[in-house]
Design an enzyme around this catalytic site. Sequence first.
Site, PDB file in Angstrom:
ATOM      1  N   HIS A   1     -55.665  11.258  15.698  1.00 22.84           N
ATOM      2  CA  HIS A   1     -56.080  11.058  14.310  1.00 22.84           C
ATOM      3  C   HIS A   1     -55.419  12.116  13.440  1.00 22.84           C
ATOM      4  O   HIS A   1     -55.527  13.314  13.702  1.00 22.84           O
ATOM      5  CB  HIS A   1     -57.598  11.153  14.184  1.00 22.84           C
ATOM      6  CG  HIS A   1     -58.089  11.040  12.782  1.00 22.84           C
ATOM      7  ND1 HIS A   1     -57.966   9.883  12.033  1.00 22.84           N
ATOM      8  CD2 HIS A   1     -58.702  11.937  11.975  1.00 22.84           C
ATOM      9  CE1 HIS A   1     -58.488  10.072  10.839  1.00 22.84           C
ATOM     10  NE2 HIS A   1     -58.941  11.311  10.775  1.00 22.84           N
TER      11      HIS A   1
ATOM     12  N   ASP B   1     -53.336   8.188   9.210  1.00 26.11           N
ATOM     13  CA  ASP B   1     -54.590   7.890   9.908  1.00 26.11           C
ATOM     14  C   ASP B   1     -54.441   7.923  11.418  1.00 26.11           C
ATOM     15  O   ASP B   1     -55.109   8.687  12.096  1.00 26.11           O
ATOM     16  CB  ASP B   1     -55.177   6.552   9.453  1.00 26.11           C
ATOM     17  CG  ASP B   1     -56.583   6.347   9.997  1.00 26.11           C
ATOM     18  OD1 ASP B   1     -57.439   7.243   9.813  1.00 26.11           O
ATOM     19  OD2 ASP B   1     -56.824   5.312  10.625  1.00 26.11           O
TER      20      ASP B   1
ATOM     21  N   ARG C   1     -54.910  36.490   8.918  1.00 25.01           N
ATOM     22  CA  ARG C   1     -54.141  36.689   7.691  1.00 25.01           C
ATOM     23  C   ARG C   1     -52.674  37.013   7.952  1.00 25.01           C
ATOM     24  O   ARG C   1     -51.844  36.879   7.054  1.00 25.01           O
ATOM     25  CB  ARG C   1     -54.765  37.826   6.868  1.00 25.01           C
ATOM     26  CG  ARG C   1     -56.221  37.578   6.500  1.00 25.01           C
ATOM     27  CD  ARG C   1     -56.772  38.677   5.621  1.00 25.01           C
ATOM     28  NE  ARG C   1     -56.089  38.711   4.334  1.00 25.01           N
ATOM     29  CZ  ARG C   1     -56.383  39.592   3.363  1.00 25.01           C
ATOM     30  NH1 ARG C   1     -57.338  40.483   3.557  1.00 25.01           N
ATOM     31  NH2 ARG C   1     -55.723  39.572   2.227  1.00 25.01           N
TER      32      ARG C   1
ATOM     33  N   GLY D   1     -58.681  15.812   2.984  1.00 24.79           N
ATOM     34  CA  GLY D   1     -57.564  15.661   2.061  1.00 24.79           C
ATOM     35  C   GLY D   1     -56.212  15.535   2.729  1.00 24.79           C
ATOM     36  O   GLY D   1     -55.188  15.868   2.133  1.00 24.79           O
ATOM     37  N   LYS D   2     -56.181  15.013   3.953  1.00 21.21           N
ATOM     38  CA  LYS D   2     -54.907  14.872   4.674  1.00 21.21           C
ATOM     39  C   LYS D   2     -53.989  13.869   3.974  1.00 21.21           C
ATOM     40  O   LYS D   2     -52.807  14.142   3.755  1.00 21.21           O
ATOM     41  CB  LYS D   2     -55.176  14.444   6.119  1.00 21.21           C
ATOM     42  CG  LYS D   2     -56.036  15.416   6.917  1.00 21.21           C
ATOM     43  CD  LYS D   2     -56.203  14.983   8.357  1.00 21.21           C
ATOM     44  CE  LYS D   2     -57.002  13.683   8.473  1.00 21.21           C
ATOM     45  NZ  LYS D   2     -58.400  13.838   8.016  1.00 21.21           N
TER      46      LYS D   2
ATOM     47  N   SER E   1     -62.483  14.298   8.606  1.00 20.25           N
ATOM     48  CA  SER E   1     -62.358  13.175   7.681  1.00 20.25           C
ATOM     49  C   SER E   1     -62.787  13.605   6.282  1.00 20.25           C
ATOM     50  O   SER E   1     -63.826  14.242   6.093  1.00 20.25           O
ATOM     51  CB  SER E   1     -63.232  12.011   8.163  1.00 20.25           C
ATOM     52  OG  SER E   1     -63.116  10.908   7.295  1.00 20.25           O
TER      53      SER E   1
ATOM     54  N   GLY F   1     -57.425  17.380  10.686  1.00 17.60           N
ATOM     55  CA  GLY F   1     -58.590  17.949  10.026  1.00 17.60           C
ATOM     56  C   GLY F   1     -59.710  16.929   9.963  1.00 17.60           C
ATOM     57  O   GLY F   1     -59.528  15.750  10.293  1.00 17.60           O
TER      58      GLY F   1
END
Length: 336
Positions: free
Chosen positions: A138, A177, A243, A158-159, A155, A153
Amino acid sequence: MANVTVRDLAEALHLKVISGEAFLNREITTTNISRPGLELTGYFNYYASERVQLFGLNEHSYMKKMTSAERLLMTRRMARPETPCFIFSRGLEPEYEVIQALNENQIPILGSDAVTTQLFKNITSYLQETLSPRQSVHGVFVDVYGLGILIIGDSGIGKSETALELIKHGHRLVADDRVELHKRDERTIIGEAPEILQNMIEIRGLGIMNVLTLFGAGAVRRAQELNMIINLLEWDQGENYDRLGTAPEMVSYFGIDIPKITVPIRTGRNSSNIVEVAAMNFRARSMGFDSEEQFEQRLTELIQRNSQFEKTVTETKRSPRPTVPKDSKYYLPREE
C-alpha cells in the site's frame, strides 16, 4: 507467480512458430535458459531439461556436421516431457530430424532473426519479469529525478496529494494506492501499478482521475526501479525524531534492502518539496557527496580544536612564574 506459456513468450518477443503450433500451451517454469552445446556431444550427466533450449550459430553448425541418425538421436534425448520449447536465433532453420523428434514429443520450435546474445537477454528479461514472485504494498510510487520513491503512511496522511504536487512539478506517477513489486535481479526491485489502476490517482473530494489524460504522457511511467522509501508520519510533539539522519532504516523486499526515511508531517510542511530534496540528497550520496559525513567531519575537527585549546590553557596555568634576579634592572621589589 504468474503462469507463462510458450505462446505468451512468442507473442511478447514476436517469435515465429517454426513447428508445433498446437503445442504452444506448454508452460515455462524457470527463468533460466540453456544453450545445449555439451548435450549435442552426448554429455547428459547434467541436463537442465526444464529450461528453454536456445540454439545459436555454434549449436546449429555442430548439428549440421552430424549424420541424420545422430541428429535424430540427440534431439530425442533432449526432448523431455518437461522441456517447454526449442528456439533458434539468427533466422536459422532446424534440420528435418530435429523437427521430427520434437513433433514426436509435442515440443514447439520457435525462431527469431535476432542475434543469439540479444535474444538470450530478451528472453531472460521477459521471464524474470513475469515469473518472479510479486508482493503488493500500500502506497504511492513516483519517479522523482529518475529515482523510484515509494511513499507510504497511514490512510489520509496525504500520499496521493503529495504525488499530485510532484506531478505538477514535472515528475511522474507510477502507481497510486497499490504497488506491485517484483524482483528483476539480485539487486533490483521493480514497481508498477496493477493493470486496473494504471495512470490513475485518487484524491479525496475529487475522486479518481486519469493522470495521462490530465497531464499528458510525460506525467506517467509504467514501471520503475525502487530506490527509496519515504514514510509520512503525523507529527507528534512528544516524539524524539532523528534530526541528523545518520542511521537510515532498511526495509527488505525479496532479500534486497531498501533505505527508508521517516518524515513527520504537520501543518505548514510541504511534503512534495521534502520528497524532492530527499531524492536529490540520495543521488548526491550515490555520487560520493555525503552531507552527514561532512557534518560529522567538521564536528570532529571542532572538538579536536577545542580540546587542544583547553589543554594549552590548562598547561599555561600550571606552569610556574619565571623568577627575576635582584640585581636585574627588571626586578621589582614586592610590596609589603
